[in-house]
Motif scaffolding. Structure first.
Motif, PDB file in Angstrom:
ATOM      1  N   GLU A 155      12.244  56.938  26.589  1.00  0.00           N
ATOM      2  CA  GLU A 155      11.381  56.000  27.312  1.00  0.00           C
ATOM      3  C   GLU A 155      11.750  54.570  26.946  1.00  0.00           C
ATOM      4  N   ASP A 156      11.850  53.706  27.954  1.00  0.00           N
ATOM      5  CA  ASP A 156      12.117  52.292  27.765  1.00  0.00           C
ATOM      6  C   ASP A 156      11.089  51.486  28.546  1.00  0.00           C
ATOM      7  N   GLY A 157      11.088  50.173  28.320  1.00  0.00           N
ATOM      8  CA  GLY A 157      10.199  49.307  29.075  1.00  0.00           C
ATOM      9  C   GLY A 157       8.798  49.260  28.504  1.00  0.00           C
ATOM     10  N   ASP A 158       7.835  49.017  29.371  1.00  0.00           N
ATOM     11  CA  ASP A 158       6.432  48.853  28.992  1.00  0.00           C
ATOM     12  C   ASP A 158       5.728  50.209  28.991  1.00  0.00           C
ATOM     13  N   PRO A 159       5.261  50.684  27.836  1.00  0.00           N
ATOM     14  CA  PRO A 159       4.618  52.001  27.787  1.00  0.00           C
ATOM     15  C   PRO A 159       3.346  52.069  28.622  1.00  0.00           C
ATOM     16  N   ASN A 160       2.788  50.911  28.968  1.00  0.00           N
ATOM     17  CA  ASN A 160       1.586  50.877  29.799  1.00  0.00           C
ATOM     18  C   ASN A 160       1.889  50.539  31.257  1.00  0.00           C
ATOM     19  N   GLY A 161       3.164  50.445  31.582  1.00  0.00           N
ATOM     20  CA  GLY A 161       3.562  50.070  32.930  1.00  0.00           C
ATOM     21  C   GLY A 161       3.561  51.236  33.897  1.00  0.00           C
ATOM     22  N   ALA A 162       3.777  50.930  35.165  1.00  0.00           N
ATOM     23  CA  ALA A 162       3.888  51.973  36.178  1.00  0.00           C
ATOM     24  C   ALA A 162       5.145  52.795  35.913  1.00  0.00           C
ATOM     25  N   PRO A 163       5.038  54.128  35.923  1.00  0.00           N
ATOM     26  CA  PRO A 163       6.176  54.966  35.526  1.00  0.00           C
ATOM     27  C   PRO A 163       7.232  55.143  36.610  1.00  0.00           C
ATOM     28  N   ASP A 166       8.110  45.229  33.443  1.00  0.00           N
ATOM     29  CA  ASP A 166       6.740  45.743  33.476  1.00  0.00           C
ATOM     30  C   ASP A 166       6.661  47.225  33.804  1.00  0.00           C
ATOM     31  N   LEU A 167       7.802  47.895  33.855  1.00  0.00           N
ATOM     32  CA  LEU A 167       7.845  49.313  34.222  1.00  0.00           C
ATOM     33  C   LEU A 167       7.974  50.211  32.988  1.00  0.00           C
ATOM     34  N   ARG A 168       7.422  51.400  33.097  1.00  0.00           N
ATOM     35  CA  ARG A 168       7.618  52.452  32.100  1.00  0.00           C
ATOM     36  C   ARG A 168       8.764  53.330  32.600  1.00  0.00           C
ATOM     37  N   LEU A 169       9.905  53.266  31.942  1.00  0.00           N
ATOM     38  CA  LEU A 169      11.129  53.906  32.424  1.00  0.00           C
ATOM     39  C   LEU A 169      11.423  55.146  31.596  1.00  0.00           C
ATOM     40  N   ILE A 170      11.368  56.302  32.239  1.00  0.00           N
ATOM     41  CA  ILE A 170      11.513  57.591  31.552  1.00  0.00           C
ATOM     42  C   ILE A 170      12.753  58.298  32.066  1.00  0.00           C
ATOM     43  N   ARG A 171      13.595  58.730  31.132  1.00  0.00           N
ATOM     44  CA  ARG A 171      14.789  59.504  31.473  1.00  0.00           C
ATOM     45  C   ARG A 171      14.762  60.818  30.697  1.00  0.00           C
ATOM     46  N   TYR A 172      15.415  61.831  31.248  1.00  0.00           N
ATOM     47  CA  TYR A 172      15.509  63.092  30.514  1.00  0.00           C
ATOM     48  C   TYR A 172      16.788  63.819  30.904  1.00  0.00           C
ATOM     49  N   GLY A 189       4.530  48.112  45.854  1.00  0.00           N
ATOM     50  CA  GLY A 189       3.518  47.678  44.901  1.00  0.00           C
ATOM     51  C   GLY A 189       3.605  48.331  43.547  1.00  0.00           C
ATOM     52  N   HIS A 190       4.790  48.822  43.168  1.00  0.00           N
ATOM     53  CA  HIS A 190       4.944  49.503  41.885  1.00  0.00           C
ATOM     54  C   HIS A 190       5.313  48.528  40.763  1.00  0.00           C
ATOM     55  N   THR A 191       5.800  47.356  41.117  1.00  0.00           N
ATOM     56  CA  THR A 191       6.151  46.333  40.128  1.00  0.00           C
ATOM     57  C   THR A 191       5.891  44.959  40.711  1.00  0.00           C
ATOM     58  N   ALA A 192       5.621  44.020  39.807  1.00  0.00           N
ATOM     59  CA  ALA A 192       5.498  42.625  40.203  1.00  0.00           C
ATOM     60  C   ALA A 192       6.799  41.881  39.928  1.00  0.00           C
ATOM     61  N   GLY A 193       7.773  42.607  39.330  1.00  0.00           N
ATOM     62  CA  GLY A 193       9.014  41.984  38.898  1.00  0.00           C
ATOM     63  C   GLY A 193       9.937  41.634  40.048  1.00  0.00           C
TER      64      GLY A 193
END
Length: 264
Positions: A15-23, A47-53, A260-264
């Motif tokens: 996981e990278d980015g903001d743990p409280n952000g939109a995934p 501002d995103l919660r970035l998850i890889r697996y 609307g998933h990010t404001a970035g």
């Protein structure tokens, strides 16, 4: 290193980015692992919660004796995201990962609010093609197909760089059971009907030099989903996040902003 132990299997994730952000969840292609997203992730909004697996049989996730079913591979993703308490994610799947995206979107509308279908299709290849490839790698090893796959994966310009050696090594180092198991899952998958019933926001991305899932195939899959958008990345092959990460980040960020998933 994050390993989710599910008892009957384990999944390697990051996981990278903001743990409280939109995934945003990323799912890799056949013969790679989550490092295929390494160049892309730092270019995305903070501002995103970035998850890889790593998909089953790839990277540091469990490799079981095959064949696998697509339902099992989708269930792995579902169990991981349930464990991480992920809801309303944007699921970005490339090639095999795109099949996982479609299957998970059909199964869990509470989990997937939008999807990115990258270099993929609702049905990839034929049963005979996959049976022949599985037989070859089981008899001769993945090394026997590595050079051909590099030609299908990457543009001529990229194949002339030193970086190609690393991707070839990644493919050749994939466990045969994992590669063959996932190949069998892809061979048995036809999502044309279920995907045609989806209405969630969808971005389809193709590479102009893709020899595995050509642009027309990706476009046909995009047309199954009402209101989807299609984007062609010129000069890229099957793995545009590797060859053209800036272009990929730009189109992905634009899509995430539009829905609307990010404001970035």
């Amino acid at each position: 290193m994050n390993i989710l132990d599910l008892g009957d299997t384990h999944i390697h994730w990051r996981e990278d980015g903001d743990p409280n952000g939109a995934p945003v969840v990323f799912s890799n292609s056949l013969g790679t692992d989550f490092r295929m997203w390494d160049k892309l992730v730092p270019m995305l909004p903070r501002d995103l919660r970035l998850i890889r697996y790593d998909t089953r049989g790839h990277g540091l996730s469990a490799c079981h004796k095959g064949p696998y079913s697509m339902g099992t591979i989708i269930r792995d993703a579902e169990r991981l995201l349930d464990a991480l308490e992920v809801r309303d994610c944007v699921f970005v799947g490339l090639s095999m990962g795109g099949l996982i995206a479609q299957g998970l979107a059909v199964k869990r509308f509470d989990m997937v609010r939008a999807m990115v279908l990258s270099n993929t299709a609702a049905k990839i290849g034929t049963a005979q093609m996959w049976a022949e490839r599985i037989a070859k790698v089981r008899a001769e090893g993945i090394e026997a197909i590595a050079d051909v796959m590099m030609e299908r994966w990457f543009s001529r310009r990229f194949r002339e760089t030193a970086e190609l050696k690393g991707w070839r090594a990644m493919l050749a180092g994939t466990p045969v059971d994992g590669y063959a198991g996932c190949s069998a899952a892809i061979a048995g998958t036809d999502f044309i009907t279920p995907t045609s019933g989806l209405t969630l926001p969808t971005l389809a991305i193709a590479g102009s030099e893709d020899g595995s899932t050509p642009p027309d195939l990706v476009r046909e899959t995009a047309e199954l989903v009402r209101g989807s958008r299609f984007h062609l990345i010129r000069g890229a092959g099957h793995l545009p996040p590797v060859e053209k990460p800036e272009d990929y980040a730009e189109v992905l960020t634009g899509f995430l902003r539009d829905i609307g998933h990010t404001a970035g």
